[in-house]
Structure formats: C-alpha cells, structure tokens
Design an enzyme around this catalytic site. Structure first.
Site, PDB file in Angstrom:
ATOM      1  N   SER A 208       8.470 -42.664 -14.688  1.00 61.99           N
ATOM      2  CA  SER A 208       7.938 -43.456 -15.778  1.00 61.99           C
ATOM      3  C   SER A 208       9.636 -43.818 -15.547  1.00 61.99           C
ATOM      4  O   SER A 208       9.865 -44.392 -15.063  1.00 61.99           O
ATOM      5  CB  SER A 208       7.418 -42.598 -16.528  1.00 61.99           C
ATOM      6  OG  SER A 208       7.214 -43.572 -17.491  1.00 61.99           O
ATOM      7  N   ASN A 209       9.167 -45.056 -17.013  1.00 56.84           N
ATOM      8  CA  ASN A 209      10.121 -46.021 -17.241  1.00 56.84           C
ATOM      9  C   ASN A 209      10.135 -45.804 -18.266  1.00 56.84           C
ATOM     10  O   ASN A 209       9.707 -45.166 -19.434  1.00 56.84           O
ATOM     11  CB  ASN A 209       9.486 -47.336 -17.115  1.00 56.84           C
ATOM     12  CG  ASN A 209       8.378 -47.566 -17.593  1.00 56.84           C
ATOM     13  OD1 ASN A 209       8.278 -47.825 -19.056  1.00 56.84           O
ATOM     14  ND2 ASN A 209       7.895 -47.926 -16.292  1.00 56.84           N
ATOM     15  N   HIS A 210      11.126 -46.951 -18.882  1.00 64.12           N
ATOM     16  CA  HIS A 210      11.452 -46.491 -20.670  1.00 64.12           C
ATOM     17  C   HIS A 210      10.735 -46.787 -21.470  1.00 64.12           C
ATOM     18  O   HIS A 210      10.763 -47.473 -22.779  1.00 64.12           O
ATOM     19  CB  HIS A 210      13.373 -47.377 -21.040  1.00 64.12           C
ATOM     20  CG  HIS A 210      14.098 -46.362 -20.089  1.00 64.12           C
ATOM     21  ND1 HIS A 210      14.937 -45.491 -20.070  1.00 64.12           N
ATOM     22  CD2 HIS A 210      14.960 -46.392 -19.204  1.00 64.12           C
ATOM     23  CE1 HIS A 210      15.621 -44.933 -19.786  1.00 64.12           C
ATOM     24  NE2 HIS A 210      15.009 -45.495 -18.901  1.00 64.12           N
ATOM     25  N   ALA A 276       3.962 -50.906 -19.232  1.00 65.85           N
ATOM     26  CA  ALA A 276       4.491 -50.750 -18.326  1.00 65.85           C
ATOM     27  C   ALA A 276       4.344 -50.089 -16.918  1.00 65.85           C
ATOM     28  O   ALA A 276       4.580 -48.645 -16.997  1.00 65.85           O
ATOM     29  CB  ALA A 276       5.696 -50.679 -18.868  1.00 65.85           C
TER      30      ALA A 276
END
Ligand code: C5P
Length: 402
Positions: A208-210, A276
């Site tokens: 995943s991402n922030h 995102a």
C-alpha cells in the site's frame, strides 16, 4: 443575496450577544426574513425589544409567547426555516444541541429543523479548547451542521486567544456563499476516488502507500456542498464524512476500485480521481500466511490497471475527467505528460518535498494544469481550500460543456 431566505437567528448567553443586533440588521438588509429566538440567558445581554424591532418580527424565548400564553410551535418554526443560525453559540448551547436535550425552545427547534444549521461559537479561550467542547463540535459536524469557526483576538475576559465570535459581516458572507454554492453544481453527478488501495500478499500482509485520503474527502465534501450528487469510491482510510448526501463505496484493492469506477462513471458528468492507487500488486495473494523465507519467491508483482486511463477511453457526452499527479521531481513535465497520455481535462500536481509533505497533512501546495486554461499556480493552503479551487475549475469546465 439572501433574498426571501427564511432565517432563524438564535441568540444565546454570551457577551457576543450584543453583536446580534448588527447581525440581524445585516441579514434583513441582505433580503432575509428573520425570526429571532432568544434564550433566557441571552436576555441578560440584549433585549427582545431591540431584536424584534430590527427583525420586524416578534422574538421567541419560550414555548409560550404573549399575554394569552400563545403556543410557539417549535416543529413549525423548525420547518419554516431555510437556515438556523445560532450566533453567538455558547458552550452550553453547543453541549445540549450535541447531546439531544430538548429543555428549551431553541433545543426543540434545533431537533425539529430539517434545514442547514450554522453555529457561531463564542466563549473564553479555555472553554473553547476544552476537550468536552471540542467533542461537542465534532459531534455537531458529524450531524452535518456547519461550524463558523471563532477567531483569535482579545476576549471580553481580557484574555487573548481563540473564542471570539465570527464578525457579523463574515457570517452573512458565509450564508450567502452557502446558498449560492449550494446551487452551483445542482443536477451534476461526480465520481471521486480517494485514499490508498491495499494489495494483499497473504491474509496478513499487503502492499500500500501513505495516502490518508484527506484531499479526496475534502473534494467530495466541497462538491456535495455545491449541490453535486457525489459518489465517493474510497480505499481504506480513517476519515469521517460530514455531508449527509455523499454516497460512499468502500473498496480495498485496485481491482475493486476499478470495478466500482467503471460501473458508476457512465452515469456521471465528471470524475476526479484523487486516489493513490497502488501501482503494483502481488501476482497472486496466498491464502495462507507465507513463511518469511518463502516471501521472496512469492513476491512476484504485476501492474494494476490504470483506472484513470480506462475511464478516459470511456468518456462520452463531454464528461469532464481530472486526475492527480504526485511527483518528487520534474513535476510540471511529468504532469503534462500524464495529462496527454491519460487524455485528461485537468491534472492537479502535488509536489512532494520538505515544504509540502502531502501525505496525512491538512495542507497542500498544488498547481493545476487545465487542457484549456494552462497552468494555475496556487499557494500553500488547506486541503479544503485546495478543494474549493478544484471545484471552481470543475464548475467552469462543466458550464463550458453545457
Ligand atoms: O500515473 P500516476 O499513478 O502518477 O497517475 C496518477 C493519477 O492516476 C491519479 O489521478 C490516480 O488516481 C490515477 N490512477 C488510477 N489508477 C492507477 C494509478 C493511478 O486511476 N492504477
């Protein structure tokens, strides 16, 4: 600007109640029909005669009015209004409205009102900062009410800090823009994506991402406030929505997000993809938790589908399509390339650097590249303000197409 708008001005017990006289005057001057509710403690600060004279209507204070004890129907009063404005709003008022009490006329009208409700808090800085007041504010926001934030400055106690009621001129401005904006995107349906996606490796781990989702959520709120029918396809985030009309489709993976978008987009006038989306996913998620030593060999990854690109190939009937670009270098050049390759009407560029941390922050410095208008450089601002600029552009593009 408030022509024929029916406004209940509820005045509560705070020294700022003296400003309810100019506030009433300004509302009437702007064309509004004003009925005043004065709580018992507010009467210590300002007289009913002042406000009935300025509003040209009798002032309501209790469930009965006048010598014969005529009944003031709180339900009728609540349904009559186009807006309920509680200004000044004391800590006590915030508390009983947040907690559903109905022990005075204002509390009963508040519970009966179906119209938008605005609170303009006014109190001493420590009362304002108290966790209990802040919890009440959060609860009221959650019910879909609007908070007209108090300003910082010198307070009646002599202390200096936040707690001063917003000035009457600004309150009237806010109401005017609320009623205006409320109509701007009426009849338009907009798809928004927000947040990250999670691509499972096994039942325990994921890629995943922030992304916090704050920008996409701010955009959804802003568009809903302007009257648009908003469908928000959201990845896993820790955010609440305030606007009651937003339809949320919660997804987890890029594939789920893609499927929801492809289904909803054909019925929309516009889509702005702020999510995102993870660019890669494990080729196959393991059903069992992988052993550490097996992780390396199982981590074959493959590209996810580019949802934005897919939607751009589906565009018909002048649908407007916007995307986001998050870049750490060559921001403008990369954004220009994305605008062309993804065939977008506009792209919002976030430049991630030490001054603009983007992820999780409430602030964002953005630039927007529009196919027809070129580059627009916007200063550092909150994500809510950035959402306003994007909504203005969308409104222009939709009008242009109409
Ligand atoms: O190519 P890049 O990922 O930088 O493009 C960012 C834009 O494309 C964002 O608007 C994002 O929501 C969208 N996007 C998408 N599907 C992907 C990757 C990005 O819709 N798989």
């Amino acid at each position: 600007m408030l022509f024929r708008k029916k406004i209940i001005l509820a005045v509560t017990g705070s020294i700022a109640a003296y400003k309810s006289a100019p506030l009433t005057r300004l509302l009437v001057k702007a064309g509004a029909e004003v009925r005043v509710i004065l709580t018992n403690s507010a009467k210590e600060f300002i007289t009913p005669l002042t406000l009935s004279t300025l509003s040209k209507n009798p002032v309501h204070s209790s469930f009965t009015l006048g010598e014969q004890g005529e009944w003031v129907n709180h339900v009728e009063l609540g349904l009559w209004a186009d807006a309920l404005l509680v200004a000044p709003s004391s800590a006590n008022t915030l508390s009983y409205c947040a907690n559903g009490l109905a022990n005075n006329l204002l509390a009963a009208v508040y519970l009966s009102a179906r119209c938008p409700v605005f609170f303009a808090p006014a109190m001493d800085l420590d009362m304002w900062k108290h966790p209990s007041t802040q919890r009440n504010i959060a609860a009221l926001r959650n019910y879909g009410n609007y908070i007209l934030e108090p300003a910082a400055g010198e307070l009646a106690s002599g202390l200096v800090g936040e707690g001063r009621m917003m000035e009457p001129e600004e309150i009237v401005d806010r109401l005017e823009s609320f009623f205006n904006l409320n109509k701007q995107l009426k009849g338009k349906k907009v798809l928004i994506t927000a947040g990250p996606t999670r691509e499972p490796i096994d039942p325990v781990r994921y890629i995943s991402n922030h992304s916090s989702g704050k920008m996409g959520y701010a955009l959804a709120e802003e568009l809903a406030e302007r009257g648009a029918e908003v469908v928000l396809v959201s990845g896993p985030v820790e955010l609440k929505l305030f606007h009651p009309t937003i339809r949320v489709i919660s997804v987890s993976t890029a594939e789920e997000m893609r499927n929801a978008c492809v289904e909803v987009f054909p019925s929309c006038h516009a889509a702005i993809l702020a999510a995102a989306v993870a660019d890669f996913r494990p080729q196959a998620a393991s059903e069992e938790k992988l052993k550490k030593k097996a992780l390396g060999e199982h981590l074959a990854i493959t590209k996810t589908k580019d949802i934005l690109k897919e939607l751009s190939q589906m565009v018909s009937n002048g649908q407007v399509l916007g995307g986001f670009a998050l870049e750490t270098e060559n921001g403008r050049q990369n954004a220009e390339e994305k605008l062309h390759t993804k065939n977008l009407d506009f792209i919002v560029l976030n430049e991630f650097n030490s001054e603009n941390q983007v992820f999780g922050s409430d602030f964002n410095t953005i630039q927007i590249l529009s196919k027809t208008k070129g580059w627009m450089q916007l200063g550092a601002q909150t994500k809510t303000e950035a959402a306003r600029d994007i909504a203005e552009l969308l409104n222009d593009l939709l009008k242009h197409d109409a």
